[in-house]
Design a protein around this motif. Structure first.
Motif, short mmCIF file in Angstrom:
data_model
loop_
_atom_site.label_atom_id
_atom_site.label_comp_id
_atom_site.label_asym_id
_atom_site.label_seq_id
_atom_site.Cartn_x
_atom_site.Cartn_y
_atom_site.Cartn_z
N ALA A 93 -65.51 8.70 21.87
CA ALA A 93 -65.77 9.90 22.67
C ALA A 93 -65.20 9.75 24.08
CB ALA A 93 -67.28 10.16 22.72
N THR A 94 -65.34 8.55 24.65
CA THR A 94 -64.80 8.30 26.00
C THR A 94 -63.29 8.42 26.01
OG1 THR A 94 -66.65 6.80 26.48
CG2 THR A 94 -64.69 6.63 27.88
N LEU A 95 -62.64 7.85 25.02
CA LEU A 95 -61.18 7.91 24.94
C LEU A 95 -60.70 9.33 24.68
CD1 LEU A 95 -60.47 4.67 22.86
CD2 LEU A 95 -60.01 5.01 25.29
N PHE A 96 -61.43 10.07 23.86
CA PHE A 96 -61.03 11.43 23.51
C PHE A 96 -61.09 12.35 24.72
CE2 PHE A 96 -62.02 15.74 21.98
CZ PHE A 96 -60.93 15.96 21.14
N ARG A 143 -56.14 6.11 29.04
CA ARG A 143 -56.80 5.51 27.88
C ARG A 143 -56.51 4.02 27.73
NH1 ARG A 143 -55.37 10.71 24.04
NH2 ARG A 143 -56.96 12.11 24.95
N SER A 144 -55.29 3.64 27.96
CA SER A 144 -54.96 2.21 27.82
C SER A 144 -55.74 1.37 28.82
CB SER A 144 -53.46 1.98 27.99
OG SER A 144 -53.03 2.38 29.29
N ALA A 145 -55.93 1.89 30.03
CA ALA A 145 -56.70 1.15 31.04
C ALA A 145 -58.16 1.01 30.63
CB ALA A 145 -56.59 1.85 32.39
N LEU A 146 -58.70 2.03 29.96
CA LEU A 146 -60.08 1.96 29.51
C LEU A 146 -60.27 0.87 28.45
CD1 LEU A 146 -60.94 5.77 29.19
CD2 LEU A 146 -61.74 4.18 30.94
N ILE A 147 -59.25 0.66 27.64
CA ILE A 147 -59.33 -0.36 26.59
C ILE A 147 -59.01 -1.75 27.12
CG2 ILE A 147 -58.33 -1.14 24.40
CD1 ILE A 147 -57.80 1.80 23.74
N LEU A 148 -57.99 -1.86 27.94
CA LEU A 148 -57.53 -3.18 28.39
C LEU A 148 -58.29 -3.70 29.59
CD1 LEU A 148 -53.66 -2.66 28.06
CD2 LEU A 148 -55.23 -3.71 26.43
N GLY A 149 -58.75 -2.79 30.46
CA GLY A 149 -59.44 -3.24 31.66
C GLY A 149 -58.58 -4.18 32.50
N THR A 163 -63.79 -3.11 21.95
CA THR A 163 -62.60 -3.80 21.47
C THR A 163 -62.72 -5.30 21.62
OG1 THR A 163 -61.23 -1.90 22.10
CG2 THR A 163 -60.09 -3.98 21.69
N TRP A 164 -62.86 -5.78 22.83
CA TRP A 164 -62.72 -7.21 23.10
C TRP A 164 -64.00 -7.99 22.88
CZ3 TRP A 164 -57.85 -7.88 22.81
CH2 TRP A 164 -57.00 -6.86 23.25
N TYR A 165 -65.15 -7.38 23.12
CA TYR A 165 -66.42 -8.07 22.83
C TYR A 165 -66.56 -8.29 21.33
CZ TYR A 165 -68.62 -8.15 27.45
OH TYR A 165 -68.95 -8.43 28.76
N LEU A 166 -66.31 -7.22 20.57
CA LEU A 166 -66.45 -7.34 19.12
C LEU A 166 -65.39 -8.25 18.53
CD1 LEU A 166 -67.41 -3.69 18.10
CD2 LEU A 166 -68.87 -5.59 18.81
N LEU A 167 -64.19 -8.23 19.11
CA LEU A 167 -63.15 -9.15 18.65
C LEU A 167 -63.55 -10.60 18.92
CD1 LEU A 167 -60.35 -9.43 17.40
CD2 LEU A 167 -59.37 -9.29 19.70
N GLY A 168 -64.16 -10.85 20.08
CA GLY A 168 -64.62 -12.20 20.40
C GLY A 168 -65.70 -12.68 19.45
N MET A 169 -66.54 -11.76 18.94
CA MET A 169 -67.57 -12.15 17.98
C MET A 169 -67.00 -12.37 16.58
SD MET A 169 -70.69 -9.56 18.95
CE MET A 169 -70.80 -8.89 20.62
N THR A 170 -65.83 -11.80 16.32
CA THR A 170 -65.25 -11.91 14.99
C THR A 170 -64.84 -13.34 14.66
OG1 THR A 170 -64.43 -9.63 15.10
CG2 THR A 170 -63.39 -11.08 13.48
#
Length: 216
Positions: free
Chosen positions: A111-114, A121-127, A193-200
């Motif tokens: 919803a935030t990206l939309f 949008r890329s800045a919201l994902i990459l930080g 993206t990155w928190y869940l990837l780190g848990m993977t």
């Protein structure tokens, strides 16, 4: 073998762990894992715990929403791991408790990206810390993975791979929870993206190690 000897062998054989044994061993493992992750964050991860900026973030609602993500996964994964450590115990609705934070953060992220401008949008994902975030979470989860797998092995899991994956997810969630003290990112798409990837990474490692370590 005589009938009486067979009955005696069954009576003296290994028994399923009690609920108190499960709570004690996994609880001790979680407590040790949190302390170990805090020490790694303070003395190994570059930048350690930024006390001054952390104090500022403590007053932000988004900081506590960020903490809620790994905290809720930690609680759900601990519940699932405890049930998988006991033969014949169904996981049941604990799966729903685990899926809820994943679905919530993904829905809010989408919803935030939309609603955001396309060029933002890329800045919201990459930080600012996407290159190191997942790696640091995996690093902080390493002691937890080792300790919790040993705790699970001392119990009686009958589905080694699934129990190992749940244990790895628990370790990853603890790593992410502790990393919140270091992470400056406040955008939901970044966490999704990155928190869940780190848990993977610890989840997959737990599944692979569980296949060997928890085999009866």
């Amino acid at each position: 073998m005589k009938t009486d000897d067979f009955i005696a062998m069954l009576a003296d054989g290994p028994r399923a762990p009690s609920r108190s044994a499960v709570v004690g061993r996994l609880g001790s493992g979680v407590a040790f894992s949190v302390v170990a992750a805090l020490l790694l964050l303070a003395f190994v991860v570059p930048g350690g715990i930024p006390v001054h900026s952390l104090i500022t973030r403590l007053a932000m609602t988004m900081f506590w929403l960020k903490v809620a993500l790994p905290l809720s996964i930690t609680i759900a994964a601990a519940c699932i791991a405890s049930r998988l450590s006991q033969p014949g115990v169904r996981v049941g609705r604990a799966w729903h408790a685990l899926l809820t934070p994943f679905m919530a953060v993904w829905l809010v992220a989408l919803a935030t990206l939309f609603t955001a401008p396309a060029d933002a949008r890329s800045a919201l994902i990459l930080g600012h810390t996407w290159r190191t975030c997942s790696l640091h979470i995996a690093l902080l989860s390493a002691p937890a993975l080792f300790v919790l797998l040993r705790a699970m092995r001392s119990l009686a899991p009958t589905r080694p791979e699934l129990a190992g994956a749940a244990t790895g997810l628990l370790a990853g969630a603890i790593g992410a929870l502790v990393y919140c003290l270091r992470c400056p990112e406040m955008e939901v798409p970044f966490w999704a993206t990155w928190y869940l990837l780190g848990m993977t990474a610890p989840t997959l490692a737990g599944a692979l190690l569980g296949r060997r370590m928890m085999r009866w």
